[in-house]
Scaffold this active site. Structure first.
Site, short mmCIF file in Angstrom:
data_model
loop_
_atom_site.label_atom_id
_atom_site.label_comp_id
_atom_site.label_asym_id
_atom_site.label_seq_id
_atom_site.Cartn_x
_atom_site.Cartn_y
_atom_site.Cartn_z
N ASN A 161 0.83 -1.21 0.00
CA ASN A 161 0.00 0.00 0.00
C ASN A 161 0.86 1.26 0.00
O ASN A 161 1.90 1.32 0.66
CB ASN A 161 -0.90 0.01 1.24
CG ASN A 161 -1.77 1.25 1.30
OD1 ASN A 161 -2.53 1.52 0.38
ND2 ASN A 161 -1.65 2.02 2.37
N VAL A 162 0.42 2.25 -0.76
CA VAL A 162 1.02 3.59 -0.74
C VAL A 162 -0.11 4.56 -0.41
O VAL A 162 -1.01 4.77 -1.24
CB VAL A 162 1.67 3.96 -2.08
CG1 VAL A 162 2.39 5.31 -1.97
CG2 VAL A 162 2.64 2.87 -2.54
N GLY A 163 -0.12 5.10 0.78
CA GLY A 163 -1.23 5.94 1.21
C GLY A 163 -0.76 7.18 1.95
O GLY A 163 0.37 7.25 2.43
N THR A 164 -1.67 8.15 2.04
CA THR A 164 -1.38 9.38 2.77
C THR A 164 -2.07 9.32 4.14
O THR A 164 -3.29 9.19 4.21
CB THR A 164 -1.88 10.60 1.99
OG1 THR A 164 -1.19 10.68 0.75
CG2 THR A 164 -1.62 11.89 2.77
N TYR A 165 -1.27 9.41 5.20
CA TYR A 165 -1.79 9.38 6.56
C TYR A 165 -1.06 10.46 7.36
O TYR A 165 0.13 10.70 7.16
CB TYR A 165 -1.55 8.01 7.22
CG TYR A 165 -1.98 6.87 6.32
CD1 TYR A 165 -3.32 6.60 6.11
CD2 TYR A 165 -1.04 6.10 5.65
CE1 TYR A 165 -3.73 5.59 5.27
CE2 TYR A 165 -1.42 5.08 4.81
CZ TYR A 165 -2.77 4.83 4.61
OH TYR A 165 -3.16 3.83 3.76
N ARG A 166 -1.76 11.07 8.27
CA ARG A 166 -1.11 12.13 9.02
C ARG A 166 -0.13 11.54 10.03
O ARG A 166 -0.37 10.48 10.64
CB ARG A 166 -2.15 13.01 9.70
CG ARG A 166 -2.71 12.46 10.99
CD ARG A 166 -3.83 13.33 11.49
NE ARG A 166 -4.05 13.18 12.92
CZ ARG A 166 -5.15 13.57 13.53
NH1 ARG A 166 -6.13 14.12 12.84
NH2 ARG A 166 -5.28 13.43 14.85
N GLU A 225 -0.82 1.21 -6.34
CA GLU A 225 -0.80 2.65 -6.57
C GLU A 225 0.26 3.03 -7.60
O GLU A 225 0.08 3.98 -8.36
CB GLU A 225 -0.53 3.39 -5.25
CG GLU A 225 -1.72 3.45 -4.30
CD GLU A 225 -1.90 2.19 -3.47
OE1 GLU A 225 -2.88 2.08 -2.73
OE2 GLU A 225 -1.02 1.29 -3.56
N GLU A 274 -8.20 19.53 10.69
CA GLU A 274 -8.40 18.51 9.67
C GLU A 274 -9.08 19.03 8.40
O GLU A 274 -9.54 20.17 8.35
CB GLU A 274 -9.22 17.35 10.24
CG GLU A 274 -8.38 16.28 10.92
CD GLU A 274 -7.58 15.47 9.92
OE1 GLU A 274 -7.75 15.64 8.70
OE2 GLU A 274 -6.74 14.66 10.36
#
Length: 475
Positions: A161-166, A225, A274
């Protein structure tokens, strides 16, 4: 030509008049975030911002609002900067159909130039950190592409997985991460903790503009991704092997951080302003131990301002939310014409569709709520007829005002999942969801009086083009 890194894209933005270099000295707080906040109030042509004269930092290069206008978003996709948003979404959908495009592996990644390991790691010496909103609990990395693998199938490229998370920086070599339960990294972490293992992770900062778009896209668990980025770029995306984890990471990143999410360890993370336009409170979140940092010489730190829409976040996750929903719905309901999920990362979606029979529009809305994105985000769906443009809000409001009988056209379903960040959820993570059916009833549903609609004259379409041409010629 597609961009292989952030720097080449910034060069194009500069050449196109879409990068504003701020040369006078500014304060890290509040000036940097306030400037990025201000771009969202300027309008659709707002520029990216570049700062390299920040008080207290001796060698900082900070890029903000890189995707923060439709002009910049178009340029990221290699389109003319004046391309209308509806055309950008349509082109996005067309390129989606080229998936998958396998990536290209390269060995000369520029982020290999410098590194820190073990006790020498100090994130504060590499990254010029600053808070984005007054109430933030600390410094955040909010535009990173986070790479993780399925612990039960670690060799699977598609399940990587390649994801954007804070990510909150909570120490020289420690980060706190918020793995939203509906996202893939949360599934990876749960599997690792069930096995009593840490979860290896790679965090990449300052990526090429398409990688940033894809990292926030709601795709299937087994879709890569990187292969989607290749489809959107029209060319294979360059990747490299991270030296510690062995993970596939973007070749052109400015910074690559490697480490592990420590099993069963939690600490307070937050609050944070947010994408909902509200603060999320402090919660106990998993902790990352950083074991290696690799970075380019004189790295560019890219950050993203979030707050009351519209901000860069809304441009970044607009089309990449609309198109997956459109494709997933069309696979089962080819009558679906378009999906507008631009608002607050798709907490609200507007869908235009034809109908096979009475009740069909409501069924489409229910399916939208059970897509990978819909499960955690969509709380309200407005469904309109196929001849109503969901991107034309006056048309949508006409449909809602003229065709909705609340007694039969508004459905409320209680106790369904939503991201904990949704401020209206009660308790956090649980909400009621609503469907507004603003379509014309068809048999066997014969409610209302819709038998004689007024439609555009046949010549109207030609006159639209004619008038636009005359206006353009007038200058």
């Amino acid at each position: 030509m597609p961009y292989d890194d952030l720097r080449s894209f910034l060069d194009t933005l500069d050449q196109e008049g879409q990068l504003l270099r701020v040369t006078e000295e500014v304060l890290p707080e509040p000036d940097l975030a306030a400037a990025a906040n201000a771009t969202g109030r300027i309008g659709e042509g707002a520029p990216a911002l570049w700062f390299d004269n920040v008080k207290g930092f001796t060698d900082a290069r900070i890029a903000l609002n890189v995707h923060g206008s439709w002009a910049n978003h178009a340029l990221a996709l290699g389109m003319p900067k004046h391309t209308p948003v509806k055309e950008q979404v349509a082109e996005f959908a067309r390129r989606w159909d080229a998936f998958p495009v396998p990536p290209e592996r390269r060995e000369d990644a520029p982020w290999r130039a410098n590194s820190q390991e073990g006790g020498d790691i100090d994130l504060f010496s590499v990254l010029p950190l600053f808070r984005l909103n007054d109430g933030d609990g600390g410094f955040y990395l909010d535009k990173a592409a986070v790479v993780s693998r399925d612990p039960e199938d670690p060799e699977s490229f598609d399940k990587q997985n390649v994801g954007t998370y804070r990510l909150e920086v909570v120490g020289r070599n420690r980060l706190a991460i918020q793995p939203v339960p509906v996202h893939d990294v949360a599934l990876h972490l749960r599997k690792a903790e069930e096995r009593g293992e840490d979860l290896p992770i790679a965090i990449t900062l300052g990526n090429d503009p398409v990688m940033a778009i894809v990292a926030g896209m709601p795709m299937r668990y087994d879709q890569s991704e990187y292969e989607m980025a290749g489809a959107l770029r029209g060319a294979p995306v360059p990747i490299a092997t991270a030296p510690l984890t062995g993970f596939d990471v973007p070749w052109g990143s400015e910074v690559v951080i490697e480490g592990v999410v420590e099993s069963r360890k939690r600490q307070i993370e937050g609050p944070f302003g947010e994408f909902t336009g509200h603060y999320s409170g402090g919660r106990r979140m998993p902790v990352i131990r950083v074991d290696r940092v690799s970075y380019r010489t004189r790295p560019v730190f890219e950050s993203l301002y979030l707050g009351m829409p519209w901000t860069e976040c809304d441009y970044l996750v607009g089309p990449n939310t609309c198109v997956p929903l459109l494709k997933q719905l069309r696979a089962e309901f080819p009558e679906v014409q378009a999906v507008n999920a631009m608002y607050t990362h798709g907490l609200l979606a507007i869908i235009s569709t034809g109908k096979r029979y009475g009740g069909f529009a409501k069924a489409v809305a229910m399916r939208a709520m059970t897509t990978p994105h819909g499960l955690g985000y969509i709380t309200t769906v407005i469904v309109v007829d196929e001849d109503v443009d969901p991107f034309d809000l006056p048309q949508v409001m006409w449909a809602v005002s003229a065709k909705v009988n609340p007694s039969g056209d508004v459905l409320i379903m209680p106790n369904l999942p939503v991201v904990e960040l949704a401020p209206a959820a009660q308790p956090a993570g649980i909400t009621s969801k609503m469907i507004i059916d603003a379509t014309t009833p068809v048999s066997p549903d014969v409610r209302g009086n819709f038998s004689t609609p007024a439609k555009d004259l046949p010549e109207t379409r030609d006159w639209v083009t004619r008038i636009q041409g005359l206006m353009a010629a007038r200058g």
